[in-house]
Design a protein around this motif. Structure first.
Motif, PDB file in Angstrom:
ATOM      1  N   ARG A  82       0.809  -1.225  -0.174  1.00 31.46           N
ATOM      2  CA  ARG A  82       0.005   0.142  -0.293  1.00 31.46           C
ATOM      3  C   ARG A  82       0.821   1.253   0.388  1.00 31.46           C
ATOM      4  O   ARG A  82       1.650   1.885   0.665  1.00 31.46           O
ATOM      5  CB  ARG A  82      -0.898  -0.102   1.457  1.00 31.46           C
ATOM      6  N   THR A 109      -7.309   3.787  -6.272  1.00 32.42           N
ATOM      7  CA  THR A 109      -8.035   4.922  -5.699  1.00 32.42           C
ATOM      8  C   THR A 109      -8.543   4.051  -4.422  1.00 32.42           C
ATOM      9  O   THR A 109      -9.581   3.318  -4.651  1.00 32.42           O
ATOM     10  CB  THR A 109      -8.080   5.958  -6.720  1.00 32.42           C
ATOM     11  N   ASP A 110      -9.457   5.904  -4.373  1.00 29.65           N
ATOM     12  CA  ASP A 110     -10.270   4.960  -2.949  1.00 29.65           C
ATOM     13  C   ASP A 110     -12.414   4.550  -3.634  1.00 29.65           C
ATOM     14  O   ASP A 110     -12.017   3.841  -2.774  1.00 29.65           O
ATOM     15  CB  ASP A 110     -10.671   6.514  -2.720  1.00 29.65           C
ATOM     16  N   ASP A 111     -12.178   4.805  -5.292  1.00 28.93           N
ATOM     17  CA  ASP A 111     -13.352   4.745  -5.805  1.00 28.93           C
ATOM     18  C   ASP A 111     -12.770   4.558  -7.300  1.00 28.93           C
ATOM     19  O   ASP A 111     -13.907   3.964  -7.502  1.00 28.93           O
ATOM     20  CB  ASP A 111     -14.106   5.679  -5.805  1.00 28.93           C
ATOM     21  N   LEU A 150       3.632   7.861  -4.061  1.00 27.63           N
ATOM     22  CA  LEU A 150       2.610   7.261  -5.487  1.00 27.63           C
ATOM     23  C   LEU A 150       3.047   8.753  -6.444  1.00 27.63           C
ATOM     24  O   LEU A 150       2.832   8.611  -7.172  1.00 27.63           O
ATOM     25  CB  LEU A 150       1.395   8.102  -5.469  1.00 27.63           C
ATOM     26  N   PRO A 191      -6.900   1.065  -1.344  1.00 26.14           N
ATOM     27  CA  PRO A 191      -6.223   1.892  -1.763  1.00 26.14           C
ATOM     28  C   PRO A 191      -4.718   1.713  -2.133  1.00 26.14           C
ATOM     29  O   PRO A 191      -4.112   1.569  -0.531  1.00 26.14           O
ATOM     30  CB  PRO A 191      -7.081   2.995  -1.651  1.00 26.14           C
ATOM     31  N   GLY A 192      -3.796   2.324  -2.700  1.00 29.28           N
ATOM     32  CA  GLY A 192      -2.606   2.539  -2.813  1.00 29.28           C
ATOM     33  C   GLY A 192      -1.419   0.923  -3.224  1.00 29.28           C
ATOM     34  O   GLY A 192      -0.833   1.263  -3.330  1.00 29.28           O
ATOM     35  N   ARG A 221     -10.681  -1.448  -8.864  1.00 35.65           N
ATOM     36  CA  ARG A 221     -11.126  -0.979  -7.439  1.00 35.65           C
ATOM     37  C   ARG A 221     -10.545  -1.424  -6.388  1.00 35.65           C
ATOM     38  O   ARG A 221     -11.353  -3.070  -6.347  1.00 35.65           O
ATOM     39  CB  ARG A 221     -12.809  -0.331  -8.331  1.00 35.65           C
ATOM     40  N   ARG A 236       3.863   8.099 -10.312  1.00 33.70           N
ATOM     41  CA  ARG A 236       2.971   8.957 -11.268  1.00 33.70           C
ATOM     42  C   ARG A 236       4.496   9.186 -12.426  1.00 33.70           C
ATOM     43  O   ARG A 236       4.718   9.904 -13.439  1.00 33.70           O
ATOM     44  CB  ARG A 236       2.836  10.509 -10.813  1.00 33.70           C
ATOM     45  N   ALA A 272      -2.575   2.914 -10.634  1.00 32.72           N
ATOM     46  CA  ALA A 272      -2.793   2.730  -8.740  1.00 32.72           C
ATOM     47  C   ALA A 272      -4.288   2.762  -8.429  1.00 32.72           C
ATOM     48  O   ALA A 272      -5.352   3.086  -9.350  1.00 32.72           O
ATOM     49  CB  ALA A 272      -2.223   3.750  -8.241  1.00 32.72           C
ATOM     50  N   THR A 317      -0.566  -0.144  -5.959  1.00 33.37           N
ATOM     51  CA  THR A 317      -0.126   0.071  -7.746  1.00 33.37           C
ATOM     52  C   THR A 317       0.401  -1.611  -8.477  1.00 33.37           C
ATOM     53  O   THR A 317       1.243  -2.059  -7.036  1.00 33.37           O
ATOM     54  CB  THR A 317       1.458   0.994  -7.480  1.00 33.37           C
ATOM     55  N   GLU A 324      -6.854   4.915 -11.090  1.00 27.46           N
ATOM     56  CA  GLU A 324      -5.745   5.789 -12.073  1.00 27.46           C
ATOM     57  C   GLU A 324      -4.669   4.807 -13.007  1.00 27.46           C
ATOM     58  O   GLU A 324      -3.619   4.356 -12.316  1.00 27.46           O
ATOM     59  CB  GLU A 324      -5.074   6.516 -10.774  1.00 27.46           C
TER      60      GLU A 324
END
Length: 374
Positions: free
Chosen positions: A148, A357-359, A154, A330-331, A277, A158, A355, A333, A362
């Protein structure tokens, strides 16, 4: 030894050590021994490799017992700027002729000891002989921390994704008929440095039938009209890695079935990305793309897992593969890289890092996934 991460601060390192203690205690581990490698870099920022002289961080699970950093005196001379004292870490240096294993374990509570996965047998066995006889791998403990990624990690991933995207945007400068794979790879490796990486960890240029070998490197094969798989990546100075694959057609695809198969591959990669997700399992992501290829009659030509985690290692947890029922959080990758490989003929692969994400998801690589015709 001596190279340190530029993205770590004392607060982050202290938090990571505290989390390691908690996870190790929950796993019934009395202490964790971390040798040089990505685990040590994650916890302290110290980069390097194991040699015949022992360097190790020993972290007792009991927060009342301070961690110990054991280092040859000749190596520690280059680590004086690492804020180990601010972390409450006791430094014990040693010189040739002394016993570093007894030094490392002195004062460590008895019980099971977790040892980082890539510790050489030379050190693992001598730690056992020095008293750490009840051993287990530290991977199951450390992966709970490293899977995580925090905000700083992150941001580095990126930046790595953007840097390798810039290299892929330039591949048309070098990839053309008449050049060898090795010549093209040399130009790509130079660009990887130019675009901000600390190393060109791997450069795969697989032309024609070589593209059907997923881990082909490079050769002296002269590039002809047709398909070329380019899989490239490496670490930024912080240690966080890029990894991205695109498939190029020099002139045009040589075989008539390439366009149809590539369209299915592109749809499969997109399906896996869109499935990501929180709560979805790794095997669900693998299945999402694999089912698309199966419907297109290409299942037998997808011969590896859909993806691997990425961070301070190019390959780390979590692995996106059938049978892995780990729920995404989340977190996390990882790569999404389905491929189609027709042995002796041609191959294609599309790879992006994503990655959770919360919902949703990315993409950390944003280059188009179309077959690139040069």
């Amino acid at each position: 030894m001596g190279v340190t991460s530029s993205v770590l601060d004392v607060t982050t390192m202290r938090s990571r050590l505290d989390r390691l203690r908690r996870h190790a205690s929950d796993a019934g581990v009395a202490a964790t021994v971390v040798s040089p490698g990505s685990d040590l870099r994650y916890l302290t920022g110290i980069a390097g490799s194991s040699f015949e002289r022992l360097t190790a961080l020993v972290v007792p699970s009991d927060p009342a017992v301070p961690p110990v950093f054991v280092s040859p005196a000749l190596e520690y001379a280059g680590l004086g700027h690492v804020p180990l004292a601010d972390l409450g870490v006791e430094v014990r240096t040693w010189v040739d002729g002394e016993d570093p294993y007894a030094l490392a374990l002195g004062g460590v509570p008895g019980g099971r000891v977790a040892v980082s996965d890539m510790t050489p047998a030379l050190h693992l066995l001598r730690l056992r002989d020095a008293g750490a006889s009840d051993q287990q791998l530290a991977g199951p403990v450390l992966r709970e921390l490293r899977m995580r990624k925090d905000a700083v990690e992150l941001a580095e991933l990126r930046a790595a994704g953007a840097a390798i995207d810039r290299v892929h945007a330039r591949v048309g400068e070098w990839l053309r008929v008449g050049r060898t794979e090795a010549e093209v790879a040399a130009d790509i490796a130079a660009a990887i440095f130019e675009e901000g990486h600390a190393a060109a960890e791997f450069v795969i240029v697989g032309s024609g039938p070589n593209g059907a070998s997923p881990h082909h490197s490079v050769s002296d094969r002269v590039i002809e009209q047709g398909d070329v798989v380019v899989d490239i990546g490496g670490p930024l100075p912080s240690g966080y890695n890029s990894d991205s694959t695109r498939t190029y057609a020099v002139g045009a695809p040589r075989e008539p079935d390439v366009a149809t198969a590539y369209a299915a591959l592109q749809a499969a990669q997109q399906a896996s990305v869109e499935s990501v997700r929180p709560g979805v399992t790794c095997q669900d992501v693998d299945r999402a793309g694999r089912d698309v290829l199966a419907e297109a009659g290409l299942a037998e030509h997808f011969i590896h897992r859909t993806g691997h985690g990425i961070g301070l290692d190019v390959h780390e947890e979590p692995y996106v593969i059938a049978g892995n029922d780990l729920p995404l959080e989340p977190g996390m990758t990882f790569s999404i890289e389905p491929g189609v490989y027709l042995a002796g003929r041609w191959g294609a692969r599309i790879e992006d890092i994503v990655a959770v994400t919360d919902d949703g998801v990315e993409r950390l690589n944003t280059r188009p996934t179309d077959l690139v015709v040069l």
